[in-house]
Design a protein around this motif. Sequence first.
Motif, mmCIF file in Angstrom:
data_model
loop_
_atom_site.group_PDB
_atom_site.id
_atom_site.type_symbol
_atom_site.label_atom_id
_atom_site.label_comp_id
_atom_site.label_asym_id
_atom_site.label_seq_id
_atom_site.Cartn_x
_atom_site.Cartn_y
_atom_site.Cartn_z
ATOM 1 N N SER A 89 0.810 -1.221 0.000
ATOM 2 C CA SER A 89 0.000 0.000 0.000
ATOM 3 C C SER A 89 0.838 1.264 0.000
ATOM 4 N N ASP A 90 1.880 1.292 0.839
ATOM 5 C CA ASP A 90 2.649 2.528 0.979
ATOM 6 C C ASP A 90 3.606 2.784 -0.185
ATOM 7 N N GLU A 91 3.783 1.818 -1.070
ATOM 8 C CA GLU A 91 4.649 2.037 -2.235
ATOM 9 C C GLU A 91 3.875 2.528 -3.452
ATOM 10 N N VAL A 92 2.535 2.429 -3.421
ATOM 11 C CA VAL A 92 1.740 2.794 -4.594
ATOM 12 C C VAL A 92 1.737 4.304 -4.800
ATOM 13 N N HIS A 93 2.059 4.720 -6.007
ATOM 14 C CA HIS A 93 1.926 6.110 -6.428
ATOM 15 C C HIS A 93 1.145 6.068 -7.736
ATOM 16 N N ALA A 94 -0.148 6.298 -7.633
ATOM 17 C CA ALA A 94 -1.043 6.145 -8.779
ATOM 18 C C ALA A 94 -1.298 7.478 -9.453
ATOM 19 N N ARG A 179 8.509 10.690 -12.027
ATOM 20 C CA ARG A 179 7.641 10.983 -10.883
ATOM 21 C C ARG A 179 7.510 9.796 -9.937
ATOM 22 N N GLY A 180 7.993 8.643 -10.339
ATOM 23 C CA GLY A 180 7.860 7.458 -9.499
ATOM 24 C C GLY A 180 6.464 6.876 -9.509
ATOM 25 N N ILE A 181 5.712 7.142 -10.559
ATOM 26 C CA ILE A 181 4.348 6.602 -10.678
ATOM 27 C C ILE A 181 4.440 5.118 -11.025
ATOM 28 N N ASN A 182 3.632 4.295 -10.354
ATOM 29 C CA ASN A 182 3.658 2.867 -10.656
ATOM 30 C C ASN A 182 2.272 2.269 -10.962
ATOM 31 N N GLY A 207 11.140 -2.187 -18.747
ATOM 32 C CA GLY A 207 11.180 -3.062 -17.581
ATOM 33 C C GLY A 207 10.740 -2.391 -16.300
ATOM 34 N N LEU A 208 9.778 -1.464 -16.385
ATOM 35 C CA LEU A 208 9.324 -0.718 -15.212
ATOM 36 C C LEU A 208 8.196 -1.466 -14.492
ATOM 37 N N LYS A 209 8.215 -1.381 -13.178
ATOM 38 C CA LYS A 209 7.117 -1.943 -12.394
ATOM 39 C C LYS A 209 5.989 -0.919 -12.359
#
Length: 473
Positions: A89-94, A179-182, A207-209
Motif C-alpha cells: 500500500s505505501d509504495e503505490v503512487h497512482a 515521478r515514481g508513478i507505478n 522493464g518498469l514496475k
Amino acid sequence: MCSEGKTTPKIVRGEGGYVLEDVPHLIDYLPDLPTYPNPLQDNPAYSVVNQYFVDVNDNVAQKIVVHKSSPRGMLFRRAGPHQRVCFESDEVHACIVTCGGLCPGLNTAIGEIVCGLYGMYVVRKVLGIEGGYRGFYSSNTTNLTQKSVNDIHKRGGTILCTSRGGHDTLKIVDSIEDRGINQVYIIGGDGTQKGASVIFEEIQRRGLKVAVAGIPKMIDNDIVVIDQSSGFDTAVEEAQRAINAAHVEAESIENGIGVVKLMGRYSGFIAMYATLASRDVDCCLIPGSPFRLEGKGELLEFIEKRLKENGHMVIVVAEGAGQDPTVESMRSVDHQDASGNKLLLDVGLWLSQKITDHFTRNKKMHINLKYIDPTYMIRAIPRNASDNIYCTLLAHSAIHGAMAGYTGFTVGPVNGRHAYIPFHRITGVQNVVVTDRMWARLLSSTNQPSFLSSKDVEDAKKGATDAAVGRGE
C-alpha cells in the motif's frame, strides 16, 4: 508519436477447447516480483463477504449462446480482487488521466478510483493528470484525496480536464518514470485505449514496475467486446428530453415535423435505443441503414404519407447517417479531428433543409419543421443512477487488476461479468446491425420502411458476418 500497439496476444489453451485471451502481467517481464497479502482481507467492510477473492482460474466467456457442436469460443480473465497483490500500500503512487470527448460518468470514475485506492487498499498517493495525455509532460497535475473528490460525481464533465490528439509516448513514460508513478489509470474511448496500449508497451520495454489499466468511456456505445459503454444509459435518457420536445412541437401545429439529431458517430446506438424508449418517433435513420430522399417508397414520400395519416411526425437521425449523399450534395472534403476521427457533416441540418425544400418546391403541403440538436447537452450532463453504479464497478475492477499486477488491459462487462480485456481487443468499432432483432423491433415500433434494397440487406448480412469473424466470435 502514438501508434497502435503491436503486442502479441497472450493466448492460453487447455483441454476441451479452452481458449483464454489473457492480459499481460508484471511477472511476464519481472519474474522475481514479490507478492503480498491483499489488504482487503483485514478490511472490516469485506470480512462478511463469502468468497470475495476471485480464483486465478476464473474466466468469462465472450459468447454464451452456442450450438452443441460449436467450439467454446474465447474467454477473458474475470475481474476482481486477488488474495495476493504485487504492490504494498505505501509504495503505490497512482495517477489518473481522462482523454477524448466528454461523457457522463467521468467524474464518478475518477472519484471511485481515488476512494477505492484509499478505502480498500490504504493508498495515499494519487495524482490527477490535467488536460489529457499532454498533461504528463506539461506539469499539469493535482493531488487527489477522498476529500477533494467527495462530491464530483454530481457534476458533468471531468475535473481533470481533457484533450484530444496525438501525444509523445516517450515523454509520457519519461514523466511516469521520473515521478515514481507505478499505477496509471487511463479513462477514455477507443482512441485513448490505443494510446494506452503503446504507453504500456514502452513501459514494458523499459522493464518498469508500472501497471497500466484502462477504463472504457464512449458515449456512442461502439466499443467492441464489452456489453455497454459507461455514459450510454445516461445519454439515452437525456435524448428522451429532446425527442419529447420535438414531439410536443410537432403535434402542436399543423403538419409539424420535429427533427432530432443524436450523436453516435457511425454506431447509431443512441438513436436506436432512444427511439425504442420514446415511442414518439415515426422514423429513425442510422448509419447502417442507407436511405434515399427521392423515389417511390423513399424518405420524402414516407414523410408525406405519415403527415397525411397523423398530421405530424418526429424524425430521429444519428450523426453518422446519410453521410454519402450529404458529402456529395455539399461537395465537402474529408477532415479529421485531433484524435483522427473523421469529422461528420451535420446531417440534421442537411436533412431539415432537404425536407423544407421539397415541400416548398412541390407546394403540396405546408409544413412546420423544428430542428433540435442536443449533442452537448447529452454528453455534458452528470450520470444517472445506473451509470453511477456502473462507473463505480469499472473503477473498482481496474484497481483490483492493477494491484494484482495485471497491466495492459481495459476492464468491462462481458455477458454481465466484469473481465480484463487486452487493449487491442477493444480498439475496433461496432455498429447497429440492421439485420439484427433489435433493429427489427425498432422498425415494428415506428412502422417505418427499412429503406434497404435487397442488395443493401445482403451487404449488411455479409458485413455483420465479417465483423463477427474479425472479433473472433
